[in-house]
Design a protein around this motif. Structure first.
Motif, PDB file in Angstrom:
ATOM      1  N   LYS A 199       0.861  -1.135  -0.008  1.00 45.64           N
ATOM      2  CA  LYS A 199      -0.135  -0.034  -0.108  1.00 45.64           C
ATOM      3  C   LYS A 199       0.909   1.431   0.026  1.00 45.64           C
ATOM      4  O   LYS A 199       0.291   2.161  -0.596  1.00 45.64           O
ATOM      5  N   TYR A 200       2.145   0.951   0.821  1.00 47.25           N
ATOM      6  CA  TYR A 200       3.030   2.363   0.758  1.00 47.25           C
ATOM      7  C   TYR A 200       3.410   2.712  -0.640  1.00 47.25           C
ATOM      8  O   TYR A 200       3.601   3.862  -1.022  1.00 47.25           O
ATOM      9  N   PHE A 201       4.113   1.617  -1.325  1.00 41.09           N
ATOM     10  CA  PHE A 201       4.737   1.746  -2.419  1.00 41.09           C
ATOM     11  C   PHE A 201       3.829   2.000  -3.545  1.00 41.09           C
ATOM     12  O   PHE A 201       4.018   2.901  -4.599  1.00 41.09           O
ATOM     13  N   TYR A 202       2.684   1.327  -3.651  1.00 36.88           N
ATOM     14  CA  TYR A 202       1.669   1.276  -4.604  1.00 36.88           C
ATOM     15  C   TYR A 202       0.414   1.562  -4.083  1.00 36.88           C
ATOM     16  O   TYR A 202      -0.539   0.968  -4.412  1.00 36.88           O
ATOM     17  N   PRO A 203       0.107   2.832  -3.682  1.00 39.16           N
ATOM     18  CA  PRO A 203      -1.214   3.151  -3.116  1.00 39.16           C
ATOM     19  C   PRO A 203      -2.285   3.216  -4.086  1.00 39.16           C
ATOM     20  O   PRO A 203      -3.411   2.585  -3.509  1.00 39.16           O
ATOM     21  N   LYS A 204      -2.190   4.001  -5.161  1.00 41.51           N
ATOM     22  CA  LYS A 204      -3.382   3.663  -5.950  1.00 41.51           C
ATOM     23  C   LYS A 204      -3.606   2.498  -6.646  1.00 41.51           C
ATOM     24  O   LYS A 204      -4.761   2.008  -6.947  1.00 41.51           O
ATOM     25  N   ARG A 205      -2.758   1.754  -6.826  1.00 44.43           N
ATOM     26  CA  ARG A 205      -2.804   0.218  -7.364  1.00 44.43           C
ATOM     27  C   ARG A 205      -3.622  -0.577  -6.323  1.00 44.43           C
ATOM     28  O   ARG A 205      -4.392  -1.479  -6.324  1.00 44.43           O
ATOM     29  N   PHE A 206      -3.062  -0.527  -4.869  1.00 40.43           N
ATOM     30  CA  PHE A 206      -3.737  -1.060  -3.738  1.00 40.43           C
ATOM     31  C   PHE A 206      -5.321  -0.667  -3.558  1.00 40.43           C
ATOM     32  O   PHE A 206      -6.085  -1.714  -3.455  1.00 40.43           O
ATOM     33  N   HIS A 207      -5.421   0.369  -3.962  1.00 37.49           N
ATOM     34  CA  HIS A 207      -7.108   0.838  -3.747  1.00 37.49           C
ATOM     35  C   HIS A 207      -7.838   0.340  -4.947  1.00 37.49           C
ATOM     36  O   HIS A 207      -8.770  -0.229  -4.604  1.00 37.49           O
ATOM     37  N   GLU A 208      -7.093   0.169  -5.956  1.00 34.21           N
ATOM     38  CA  GLU A 208      -7.842  -0.492  -7.150  1.00 34.21           C
ATOM     39  C   GLU A 208      -8.126  -1.846  -6.925  1.00 34.21           C
ATOM     40  O   GLU A 208      -9.210  -2.542  -7.441  1.00 34.21           O
ATOM     41  N   ILE A 256     -15.787  -5.531  -6.622  1.00 34.36           N
ATOM     42  CA  ILE A 256     -16.882  -4.834  -6.966  1.00 34.36           C
ATOM     43  C   ILE A 256     -16.937  -4.290  -8.347  1.00 34.36           C
ATOM     44  O   ILE A 256     -17.875  -3.958  -9.175  1.00 34.36           O
ATOM     45  N   THR A 257     -15.503  -3.814  -8.742  1.00 37.48           N
ATOM     46  CA  THR A 257     -15.306  -3.540 -10.087  1.00 37.48           C
ATOM     47  C   THR A 257     -14.099  -4.098 -10.886  1.00 37.48           C
ATOM     48  O   THR A 257     -13.057  -4.494 -10.028  1.00 37.48           O
ATOM     49  N   ASN A 258     -13.999  -4.164 -12.257  1.00 38.36           N
ATOM     50  CA  ASN A 258     -12.805  -4.665 -12.719  1.00 38.36           C
ATOM     51  C   ASN A 258     -11.812  -3.755 -13.269  1.00 38.36           C
ATOM     52  O   ASN A 258     -11.148  -3.913 -14.381  1.00 38.36           O
ATOM     53  N   GLN A 259     -11.837  -2.446 -12.888  1.00 35.94           N
ATOM     54  CA  GLN A 259     -11.257  -1.311 -13.312  1.00 35.94           C
ATOM     55  C   GLN A 259      -9.842  -1.847 -13.180  1.00 35.94           C
ATOM     56  O   GLN A 259      -8.832  -1.150 -13.735  1.00 35.94           O
ATOM     57  N   TYR A 260      -9.390  -2.482 -11.989  1.00 33.09           N
ATOM     58  CA  TYR A 260      -7.875  -2.957 -11.722  1.00 33.09           C
ATOM     59  C   TYR A 260      -7.479  -3.552 -13.141  1.00 33.09           C
ATOM     60  O   TYR A 260      -6.330  -3.279 -13.518  1.00 33.09           O
ATOM     61  N   PHE A 261      -8.111  -4.454 -13.898  1.00 39.09           N
ATOM     62  CA  PHE A 261      -7.692  -5.275 -14.930  1.00 39.09           C
ATOM     63  C   PHE A 261      -7.536  -4.101 -16.100  1.00 39.09           C
ATOM     64  O   PHE A 261      -6.481  -4.312 -16.972  1.00 39.09           O
TER      65      PHE A 261
END
Length: 217
Positions: free
Chosen positions: A29-38, A44-49
């Protein structure tokens, strides 16, 4: 007066491993905050992919940290199964957890390597890489579920046969739903190559688990 032997099995080592998992969560979470949030919104959502699944590599540090968590937490859960169903094995084998951890890691890596080889043979590298990325991401998310489950069983409610079976069945159901979602997402391509899909499904998704089951049961 009759005396019965009471088996006391220490799991202090599990506390250190769970703390290590928590540290890996914190680092990711510290090094990749946006990625961890997604990633946390994966159910809920496949936005991560859409953001990371196209060009991202499977061996990205974020994926690897969560993969380590997955290995540790699944292995602890399997150890708890032994603790409830076969406690004498734990008494006889002090290296049981390490053996479980090694076996699970080797199984996953061999299966992954075979899938990559098949993808290369049939010139389906891009498709299989996307599929493997989705599968890894979903199972890493399940690693969080196992992390919470292990905390519950170790420090809140002692595990019983029925609770472990219910939890394990729930995790398997979620894994099956994730796989079905991946198949649905690639439905057109699957139907146009239905024979190869059935071959892949039987050889690399079903057969390895049947072999694993027959090996230990």
């Amino acid at each position: 007066m009759d005396f019965s032997e009471r088996l006391i099995i220490s799991t202090d080592w599990a506390a250190y491993l769970l703390v290590a998992c928590f540290v890996l969560f914190a680092l990711s979470k510290y090094f990749y905050p946006k990625r961890f949030h997604e990633f946390s919104l994966l159910p809920i959502t496949n936005q991560y992919f859409f953001v990371h699944g196209k060009n991202d590599e499977l061996n990205h540090p974020f994926n690897m940290m969560l993969f380590v968590v997955q290995i540790i937490c699944v292995s602890i859960f399997v150890f708890l199964l032994f603790k409830v169903y076969n406690p004498s094995e734990i008494q006889k084998n002090e290296w049981l957890f390490l053996q479980i951890c090694t076996a699970y890691s080797v199984f996953i890596l061999i299966k992954f390597s075979l899938e990559k080889i098949v993808a290369n043979i049939f010139s389906m590298d891009e498709l299989i890489n996307n599929y493997l990325y989705q599968k890894l991401s979903y199972r890493n998310f399940l690693g969080i579920l196992f992390f919470l489950g292990n905390l519950f069983f170790l420090y809140v409610y002692p595990p019983t046969r029925i609770t472990l079976v219910i939890f394990g069945g729930f995790a398997l159901a979620l894994n099956a739903i994730a796989l079905l979602y991946s198949y649905k997402k690639n439905g057109k391509l699957i139907f146009s190559n239905f024979f190869y899909f059935i071959l892949y499904l039987c050889a690399l998704e079903i057969a390895p688990y049947i072999i694993l089951y027959k090996t230990f049961v």
